[in-house]
Motif scaffolding. Structure first.
Motif, PDB file in Angstrom:
ATOM      1  N   TYR A  70       0.845  -1.157   0.016  1.00  0.00           N
ATOM      2  CA  TYR A  70       0.078  -0.082  -0.149  1.00  0.00           C
ATOM      3  C   TYR A  70       0.761   1.112   0.055  1.00  0.00           C
ATOM      4  O   TYR A  70       1.664   1.377   0.754  1.00  0.00           O
ATOM      5  N   ARG A  71       0.830   2.105  -0.969  1.00  0.00           N
ATOM      6  CA  ARG A  71       1.361   3.154  -1.244  1.00  0.00           C
ATOM      7  C   ARG A  71       1.191   4.309  -0.218  1.00  0.00           C
ATOM      8  O   ARG A  71       1.977   4.904   0.409  1.00  0.00           O
ATOM      9  N   GLY A  72      -0.024   4.564  -0.016  1.00  0.00           N
ATOM     10  CA  GLY A  72      -0.652   5.836   0.924  1.00  0.00           C
ATOM     11  C   GLY A  72       0.054   5.683   2.180  1.00  0.00           C
ATOM     12  O   GLY A  72       0.846   6.762   2.595  1.00  0.00           O
ATOM     13  N   PRO A  73      -0.263   4.705   2.935  1.00  0.00           N
ATOM     14  CA  PRO A  73       0.383   4.615   4.467  1.00  0.00           C
ATOM     15  C   PRO A  73       1.765   4.767   4.522  1.00  0.00           C
ATOM     16  O   PRO A  73       2.470   5.075   5.455  1.00  0.00           O
ATOM     17  N   THR A  74       2.255   3.782   3.397  1.00  0.00           N
ATOM     18  CA  THR A  74       3.893   3.863   3.372  1.00  0.00           C
ATOM     19  C   THR A  74       4.671   5.296   3.274  1.00  0.00           C
ATOM     20  O   THR A  74       5.298   5.999   4.153  1.00  0.00           O
ATOM     21  N   LEU A  75       3.837   6.000   2.283  1.00  0.00           N
ATOM     22  CA  LEU A  75       4.473   7.675   2.096  1.00  0.00           C
ATOM     23  C   LEU A  75       4.060   8.549   3.360  1.00  0.00           C
ATOM     24  O   LEU A  75       4.849   9.217   3.801  1.00  0.00           O
ATOM     25  N   ARG A  76       2.849   8.297   4.037  1.00  0.00           N
ATOM     26  CA  ARG A  76       2.551   9.023   4.972  1.00  0.00           C
ATOM     27  C   ARG A  76       3.385   8.555   6.282  1.00  0.00           C
ATOM     28  O   ARG A  76       3.936   9.766   7.070  1.00  0.00           O
ATOM     29  N   MET A  77       3.743   7.445   6.536  1.00  0.00           N
ATOM     30  CA  MET A  77       4.609   7.164   7.686  1.00  0.00           C
ATOM     31  C   MET A  77       5.801   7.618   7.516  1.00  0.00           C
ATOM     32  O   MET A  77       6.669   8.140   8.482  1.00  0.00           O
ATOM     33  N   VAL A  78       6.563   7.453   6.229  1.00  0.00           N
ATOM     34  CA  VAL A  78       7.785   7.919   6.002  1.00  0.00           C
ATOM     35  C   VAL A  78       7.867   9.458   6.163  1.00  0.00           C
ATOM     36  O   VAL A  78       9.071  10.091   6.694  1.00  0.00           O
ATOM     37  N   GLU A  79       6.874  10.193   5.623  1.00  0.00           N
ATOM     38  CA  GLU A  79       6.786  11.615   5.582  1.00  0.00           C
ATOM     39  C   GLU A  79       6.988  12.054   6.948  1.00  0.00           C
ATOM     40  O   GLU A  79       7.669  13.370   7.522  1.00  0.00           O
TER      41      GLU A  79
END
Length: 121
Positions: A70-79
């Motif tokens: 899943y792209r969305g949660p990965t990007l949000r977590m890293v951000e």
């Protein structure tokens, strides 16, 4: 990060899996989705299927197991965890690799407790 860029990171993470392991993978497909189910909005990846360790004589003619990243949660977590943009990209690369390995490990029958102990949780 665009979906295309994210899909490329997933492909690169799959390419880094040792060939002796990928040869053992059987009847599994990997997908990228933007968001996980609403019931688990922070989910980074999901394995759905029958692990290799649980397959028996009955296992024939079934649809492939499914690994979804899943792209969305990965990007949000890293951000949330990154101070700079370059740092964020490296964080995404690292997290995608961890998630891909984690979900492939489920295909091999490795449970979450063991994965957490190995640093892939």
């Amino acid at each position: 990060m665009t979906r295309e860029d994210f899909e490329e990171l997933v492909a690169e993470a799959l390419d880094r899996i040792p060939p002796e392991l990928t040869r053992l993978m059987d009847n599994v497909a990997v997908f990228v989705e933007d968001e996980p189910p609403a019931s688990d909005p922070e989910l980074l990846g999901l394995y759905e299927g029958t692990p290799l360790t649980e397959r028996g004589e009955w296992y024939a003619g079934v649809l492939p197991d499914r690994i979804t990243i899943y792209r969305g949660p990965t990007l949000r977590m890293v951000e949330r965890e990154s101070a700079e943009e370059g740092e964020a990209r490296e964080g995404v690369v690292e997290e995608v690799e961890i998630t891909v390995v984690h979900e492939i490990a489920h295909h091999f029958g490795i449970d979450d407790d063991r994965l957490h102990a190995l640093g892939y949780g």
